[in-house]
Design a protein around this motif. Structure first.
Motif, PDB file in Angstrom:
ATOM      1  N   ARG A   5       0.160  12.959  -8.962  1.00 50.06           N
ATOM      2  CA  ARG A   5       0.206  14.317  -8.402  1.00 50.06           C
ATOM      3  C   ARG A   5      -1.184  14.824  -8.009  1.00 50.06           C
ATOM      4  O   ARG A   5      -1.478  16.016  -8.122  1.00 50.06           O
ATOM      5  N   TYR A   6      -2.031  13.927  -7.504  1.00 50.66           N
ATOM      6  CA  TYR A   6      -3.354  14.312  -7.019  1.00 50.66           C
ATOM      7  C   TYR A   6      -3.319  14.662  -5.526  1.00 50.66           C
ATOM      8  O   TYR A   6      -4.284  15.215  -5.002  1.00 50.66           O
ATOM      9  N   ARG A   7      -2.236  14.300  -4.849  1.00 48.39           N
ATOM     10  CA  ARG A   7      -1.963  14.736  -3.490  1.00 48.39           C
ATOM     11  C   ARG A   7      -0.501  15.149  -3.432  1.00 48.39           C
ATOM     12  O   ARG A   7       0.324  14.660  -4.199  1.00 48.39           O
ATOM     13  N   ARG A   8      -0.190  16.050  -2.493  1.00 46.38           N
ATOM     14  CA  ARG A   8       1.143  16.636  -2.474  1.00 46.38           C
ATOM     15  C   ARG A   8       2.222  15.660  -1.997  1.00 46.38           C
ATOM     16  O   ARG A   8       3.388  15.771  -2.391  1.00 46.38           O
ATOM     17  N   SER A   9       1.848  14.709  -1.149  1.00 44.38           N
ATOM     18  CA  SER A   9       2.840  13.798  -0.591  1.00 44.38           C
ATOM     19  C   SER A   9       2.214  12.439  -0.313  1.00 44.38           C
ATOM     20  O   SER A   9       0.984  12.326  -0.148  1.00 44.38           O
ATOM     21  N   PRO A  10       3.030  11.381  -0.227  1.00 47.09           N
ATOM     22  CA  PRO A  10       2.503  10.067   0.157  1.00 47.09           C
ATOM     23  C   PRO A  10       1.796  10.088   1.503  1.00 47.09           C
ATOM     24  O   PRO A  10       0.796   9.388   1.687  1.00 47.09           O
ATOM     25  N   GLU A  11       2.291  10.892   2.436  1.00 49.69           N
ATOM     26  CA  GLU A  11       1.667  10.960   3.753  1.00 49.69           C
ATOM     27  C   GLU A  11       0.244  11.498   3.659  1.00 49.69           C
ATOM     28  O   GLU A  11      -0.661  11.029   4.361  1.00 49.69           O
ATOM     29  N   LEU A  12       0.011  12.474   2.775  1.00 46.85           N
ATOM     30  CA  LEU A  12      -1.337  13.008   2.595  1.00 46.85           C
ATOM     31  C   LEU A  12      -2.255  11.975   1.946  1.00 46.85           C
ATOM     32  O   LEU A  12      -3.457  11.956   2.216  1.00 46.85           O
ATOM     33  N   VAL A  13      -1.687  11.112   1.104  1.00 44.48           N
ATOM     34  CA  VAL A  13      -2.497  10.026   0.539  1.00 44.48           C
ATOM     35  C   VAL A  13      -2.893   9.052   1.642  1.00 44.48           C
ATOM     36  O   VAL A  13      -4.021   8.544   1.671  1.00 44.48           O
ATOM     37  N   ARG A  14      -1.979   8.789   2.560  1.00 43.12           N
ATOM     38  CA  ARG A  14      -2.303   7.923   3.692  1.00 43.12           C
ATOM     39  C   ARG A  14      -3.506   8.478   4.455  1.00 43.12           C
ATOM     40  O   ARG A  14      -4.460   7.758   4.771  1.00 43.12           O
ATOM     41  N   TYR A  15      -3.504   9.777   4.731  1.00 46.09           N
ATOM     42  CA  TYR A  15      -4.630  10.402   5.433  1.00 46.09           C
ATOM     43  C   TYR A  15      -5.901  10.320   4.596  1.00 46.09           C
ATOM     44  O   TYR A  15      -6.997  10.111   5.119  1.00 46.09           O
TER      45      TYR A  15
ATOM     46  N   VAL B 141       0.810  -1.208   0.000  1.00 45.33           N
ATOM     47  CA  VAL B 141       0.000   0.000   0.000  1.00 45.33           C
ATOM     48  C   VAL B 141       0.851   1.269   0.000  1.00 45.33           C
ATOM     49  O   VAL B 141       0.429   2.306  -0.512  1.00 45.33           O
ATOM     50  N   GLU B 142       2.063   1.197   0.550  1.00 46.92           N
ATOM     51  CA  GLU B 142       2.937   2.361   0.543  1.00 46.92           C
ATOM     52  C   GLU B 142       3.244   2.806  -0.879  1.00 46.92           C
ATOM     53  O   GLU B 142       3.392   4.006  -1.150  1.00 46.92           O
ATOM     54  N   ASN B 143       3.318   1.859  -1.805  1.00 46.82           N
ATOM     55  CA  ASN B 143       3.537   2.213  -3.201  1.00 46.82           C
ATOM     56  C   ASN B 143       2.337   2.951  -3.782  1.00 46.82           C
ATOM     57  O   ASN B 143       2.492   3.838  -4.632  1.00 46.82           O
ATOM     58  N   PHE B 144       1.134   2.575  -3.338  1.00 45.45           N
ATOM     59  CA  PHE B 144      -0.032   3.316  -3.802  1.00 45.45           C
ATOM     60  C   PHE B 144       0.019   4.763  -3.331  1.00 45.45           C
ATOM     61  O   PHE B 144      -0.343   5.680  -4.070  1.00 45.45           O
TER      62      PHE B 144
END
Length: 267
Positions: A115-125, A81-84
């Motif tokens: 580039r639909y979210r600024r960072s992977p961490e924001l995708v996690r949220y 999931v981290e790759n997603f």
């Protein structure tokens, strides 16, 4: 089952009922198991008069499986999931495409990021906020509303609306309530805006409508079938029935709006 709203707004496309079922309707369009596809194509087919369905083996893509209520399919992303999280945001330039099976476009996006979210961490949220669901049925079925039988109870009804119709639906969804925010425009995937978010709203005492096709990828995917000017407007079935009752006492019954919408649709 017919819609006074769709008739009053002169809608080009049929409203689509989303149903849960343990049986696949005869002749329903469906992806082959394991084949990639955008589930919004199935929705678009129903808006144009066909019946379509998918299950846990035929949801087309991991986002579509998640969006339609087949659990958290992002956990099955190649490499984890981290790759997603990287895929939806910044990409992963050092990713080795030879280690996982992805179609060419997805592999390219894995490197560059959507580039639909600024960072992977924001995708996690983002994923943590989704009302991820595992529906209690085998199939999600998309059926033109006019083909729905009286004994059937849709989870939601999905309108395909141009900007004028979107404005009218927003007004009507607030018509009978003291609140002013009975319509959501979330930044989510096209399938999530017609699936898991309306599923959540359907359980509320005062369910809200959900506007979709703000997903740029989904807009591109359905442009040939539905055009470039439309959005989805998904209404939990309880709210749909209320809006249908309100239609005849609302602005839709006034002559100037009848003329406006019918002339806009070419009717």
């Amino acid at each position: 089952m017919e819609s006074k709203i769709a008739r009053g707004l002169g809608m080009r496309f049929q409203p689509v009922a989303l149903l849960w079922s343990d049986e696949k309707p005869s002749g329903a369009r469906q992806f082959s198991p394991g084949k990639w596809g955008c589930v919004m194509w199935l929705f678009a087919a129903a808006a144009r008069g066909e019946v379509a369905a998918c299950d846990r083996e035929t949801f087309g893509c991991l986002g579509g499986g998640t969006g339609l209520g087949f659990g958290n399919q992002y956990l099955n992303w190649p490499g984890g999931v981290e790759n997603f999280y990287c895929f939806l945001s910044t990409g992963k330039p050092d990713w080795d495409a030879s280690k996982a099976e992805l179609r060419w476009e997805a592999a390219k996006q894995m490197l560059e990021g959507e580039r639909y979210r600024r960072s992977p961490e924001l995708v996690r949220y983002f994923v943590q906020q989704l009302p991820i669901t595992d529906i209690p049925a085998r199939y999600v079925v998309f059926k033109p509303l006019g083909m729905v039988e009286e004994k059937e109870r849709p989870v939601a009804v999905i309108f395909t609306a141009d900007p004028d119709q979107l404005a009218a639906l927003t007004v009507l969804a607030n018509f009978g309530y003291s609140t002013i925010d009975n319509v959501l425009i979330p930044s989510v995937a096209g399938c999530q805006a017609i699936g898991i978010l309306p599923y959540r709203e359907a359980q509320a005492e005062q369910p809200r409508a959900v506007v979709g096709l703000v997903d740029l990828s989904a807009r591109r995917n359905v442009a040939k079938q539905l055009g470039r000017e439309v959005f989805t407007f998904t209404v939990p079935f309880k709210l749909f029935r209320e809006m249908e009752e309100w239609a005849e006492e609302s602005f839709l019954a006034k002559e100037e709006w009848q003329e406006h919408f019918q002339s806009s649709s070419g009717g």
